[in-house]
Write a protein that holds these residues in place. Structure first.
Motif, PDB file in Angstrom:
ATOM      1  N   GLN A   1      12.358   8.820  -0.883  1.00 32.46           N
ATOM      2  CA  GLN A   1      11.835   9.471   0.212  1.00 32.46           C
ATOM      3  C   GLN A   1      13.051  10.177   0.642  1.00 32.46           C
ATOM      4  O   GLN A   1      12.856  11.309   1.248  1.00 32.46           O
ATOM      5  CB  GLN A   1      11.415   8.428   1.264  1.00 32.46           C
ATOM      6  CG  GLN A   1      10.950   9.230   2.449  1.00 32.46           C
ATOM      7  CD  GLN A   1       9.822  10.036   2.358  1.00 32.46           C
ATOM      8  OE1 GLN A   1       8.577   9.597   1.706  1.00 32.46           O
ATOM      9  NE2 GLN A   1       9.678  11.084   2.894  1.00 32.46           N
TER      10      GLN A   1
ATOM     11  N   ASN B   1       0.630  -1.277  -0.008  1.00 29.99           N
ATOM     12  CA  ASN B   1      -0.065   0.033   0.046  1.00 29.99           C
ATOM     13  C   ASN B   1       0.814   1.245  -0.006  1.00 29.99           C
ATOM     14  O   ASN B   1       1.998   1.312   0.387  1.00 29.99           O
ATOM     15  CB  ASN B   1      -1.120  -0.113   1.509  1.00 29.99           C
ATOM     16  CG  ASN B   1      -1.771  -1.132   1.294  1.00 29.99           C
ATOM     17  OD1 ASN B   1      -2.042  -1.833   0.141  1.00 29.99           O
ATOM     18  ND2 ASN B   1      -2.576  -1.335   2.398  1.00 29.99           N
TER      19      ASN B   1
ATOM     20  N   THR C   1       0.275   5.719  -0.390  1.00 29.10           N
ATOM     21  CA  THR C   1      -0.577   6.951  -0.557  1.00 29.10           C
ATOM     22  C   THR C   1       0.234   8.248  -1.331  1.00 29.10           C
ATOM     23  O   THR C   1       0.027   8.626  -2.654  1.00 29.10           O
ATOM     24  CB  THR C   1      -1.346   7.525   0.704  1.00 29.10           C
ATOM     25  OG1 THR C   1      -2.141   6.727   1.063  1.00 29.10           O
ATOM     26  CG2 THR C   1      -2.040   9.072   0.276  1.00 29.10           C
ATOM     27  N   ARG C   2       1.610   8.428  -0.654  1.00 26.47           N
ATOM     28  CA  ARG C   2       2.201   9.445  -0.892  1.00 26.47           C
ATOM     29  C   ARG C   2       3.199   9.085  -2.016  1.00 26.47           C
ATOM     30  O   ARG C   2       3.453   9.761  -3.275  1.00 26.47           O
ATOM     31  CB  ARG C   2       3.120   9.963   0.213  1.00 26.47           C
ATOM     32  CG  ARG C   2       2.634  10.594   1.227  1.00 26.47           C
ATOM     33  CD  ARG C   2       3.100  10.254   2.635  1.00 26.47           C
ATOM     34  NE  ARG C   2       2.167  10.643   3.610  1.00 26.47           N
ATOM     35  CZ  ARG C   2       1.448   9.752   4.042  1.00 26.47           C
ATOM     36  NH1 ARG C   2       1.185   8.565   3.505  1.00 26.47           N
ATOM     37  NH2 ARG C   2       0.379  10.065   5.047  1.00 26.47           N
ATOM     38  N   THR C   3       4.034   8.177  -1.981  1.00 25.27           N
ATOM     39  CA  THR C   3       4.909   7.615  -3.119  1.00 25.27           C
ATOM     40  C   THR C   3       4.140   7.424  -4.411  1.00 25.27           C
ATOM     41  O   THR C   3       4.686   7.881  -5.265  1.00 25.27           O
ATOM     42  CB  THR C   3       5.677   6.236  -2.517  1.00 25.27           C
ATOM     43  OG1 THR C   3       6.071   6.624  -1.357  1.00 25.27           O
ATOM     44  CG2 THR C   3       6.955   6.194  -3.615  1.00 25.27           C
TER      45      THR C   3
ATOM     46  N   PRO D   1       7.855  10.834   7.606  1.00 29.25           N
ATOM     47  CA  PRO D   1       7.555  10.347   6.201  1.00 29.25           C
ATOM     48  C   PRO D   1       6.253  10.204   5.761  1.00 29.25           C
ATOM     49  O   PRO D   1       5.550  10.098   4.558  1.00 29.25           O
ATOM     50  CB  PRO D   1       8.760   9.354   5.854  1.00 29.25           C
ATOM     51  CG  PRO D   1       8.831   8.867   7.423  1.00 29.25           C
ATOM     52  CD  PRO D   1       8.677   9.991   8.244  1.00 29.25           C
ATOM     53  N   GLY D   2       5.508  10.083   6.730  1.00 25.92           N
ATOM     54  CA  GLY D   2       3.907   9.599   6.697  1.00 25.92           C
ATOM     55  C   GLY D   2       4.250   8.162   6.165  1.00 25.92           C
ATOM     56  O   GLY D   2       5.220   7.709   5.847  1.00 25.92           O
TER      57      GLY D   2
END
Ligand code: CP
Length: 319
Positions: free
Chosen positions: A136, A52, A54-56, A261-262
């Motif tokens: 990141q 999973n 979201t950001r990357t 980093p979330g």
């Protein structure tokens, strides 16, 4: 950028010159709306997230669109990977379909090492197990530089599950190259065991020491999904012993910037009040992510490597 790698698995795949090249290219992308320099065809870039994100995933997708490349969202769940096809076969197939570059996230550590000698396709590591998350760390460095937080002689306290964090490892490789000291802090069970401390990289389980020495904080979530076993007490006591919220930050003599980093586990390593305060730079990291990822994609697409795919260097029987 000279000899930019065709498989970016680790920060250690890049030279200092290449990292500096990425920082200046990202700077141009961040402040000006530029696309890829002229090419005789529009490149195709795929993302394949086997874990999973979201950001990357989305910042890569936006970076691909902004560069003017064609985006392919390769859905691993509905692909022939589910029928037992190997990752290498899958990547060769994408290469034969005309895909130039694939960004992959996987739960398997070091999944890309075997691809380096004869890359089936140009590949960027979007996070592999507990190994690394190089893009990141690069976007974090870009954020630190852009916001003027200072580099040479500064200390970043990375607080959290440093042993199982791929982001922590990539930062540990990257930041000392820019004179930034890394102090990794957390319960003993969360500190790296595969690394000898040195002048630039130190470990401590003492939160007061981390708070005293840090010029900025980088909080990591507990990577519970990667733990074989752990004492429940470590989880139960974590917020009290190692979590940071606005009140705790303000009680320190000099409140300092906090990166993350979330995704964050609110109420565990970080308080919501801190996330919504001006000290929190997590959203700045997200804002800086697209430009750095555009720079990485461009450098790899334009690296001139012709040694990619199944038939390179092979004499074909039929053509
Ligand atoms: N920082 C990071 O990798 O976030 P995602 O898991 O949402 O991509």
């Amino acid at each position: 950028m000279n000899n930019f790698p065709s498989v970016l698995e680790s920060i250690n795949d890049l030279t200092l010159d290449q990292v500096n090249g990425l920082l200046s290219l990202a700077d141009k992308f961040h402040y000006r709306d530029l696309g890829l320099p002229f090419m005789d065809r529009r490149p195709i870039v795929a993302t394949s997230f086997l874990e999973n994100s979201t950001r990357t995933k989305h910042s890569f997708a936006i970076a691909i669109h902004k560069l003017g490349a064609t985006y392919l969202d390769f859905n691993a769940e509905t692909s022939s990977l589910k029928k037992g096809e190997t990752l290498e076969e899958t990547l060769l197939t994408l290469n034969c379909q005309g895909v130039d570059l694939c960004i992959i996230r996987t739960s398997v550590s070091n999944a890309f090492s075997d691809l380096k000698e004869k890359p089936p396709i140009k590949t960027i590591n979007g996070g592999d197990g507990t190994n690394e998350h190089p893009t990141q760390a690069l976007l974090d460095l870009f954020t630190i530089k852009s916001l003027g937080l200072g580099m040479e002689g500064k200390t970043m306290a990375i607080i959290g599950d440093c042993r199982h964090s791929r982001v922590g490892t990539s930062l540990r490789y990257l930041l000392p190259q820019f004179g930034i000291k890394v102090l990794m802090c957390g319960p003993k069970e969360f500190l790296p065991v595969d690394f000898e401390p040195n002048e630039y990289i130190q470990f401590t389980d003492d939160m007061d020491e981390a708070v005293a020495k840090a010029d900025y904080f980088y909080l990591l979530r507990i990577q519970k999904e990667r733990h074989q076993s752990a004492d429940q007490k470590i989880y139960d006591d974590y917020a009290k012993n190692y979590g940071l919220d606005l009140e705790k930050l303000k009680k320190t003599k000099r409140p300092r910037p906090v990166l993350h980093p979330g995704p964050a586990n609110v109420g565990v390593e970080i308080g919501l009040d801190l996330m919504h305060s001006p000290y929190y730079l997590g959203y700045e990291q997200v804002k800086h992510s697209t430009a750095m990822r555009m720079a990485i994609i461009q450098a790899m697409i334009l690296n001139g490597d012709k040694n990619i795919g199944w038939i390179h260097g092979e004499k074909r029987l039929f053509s």
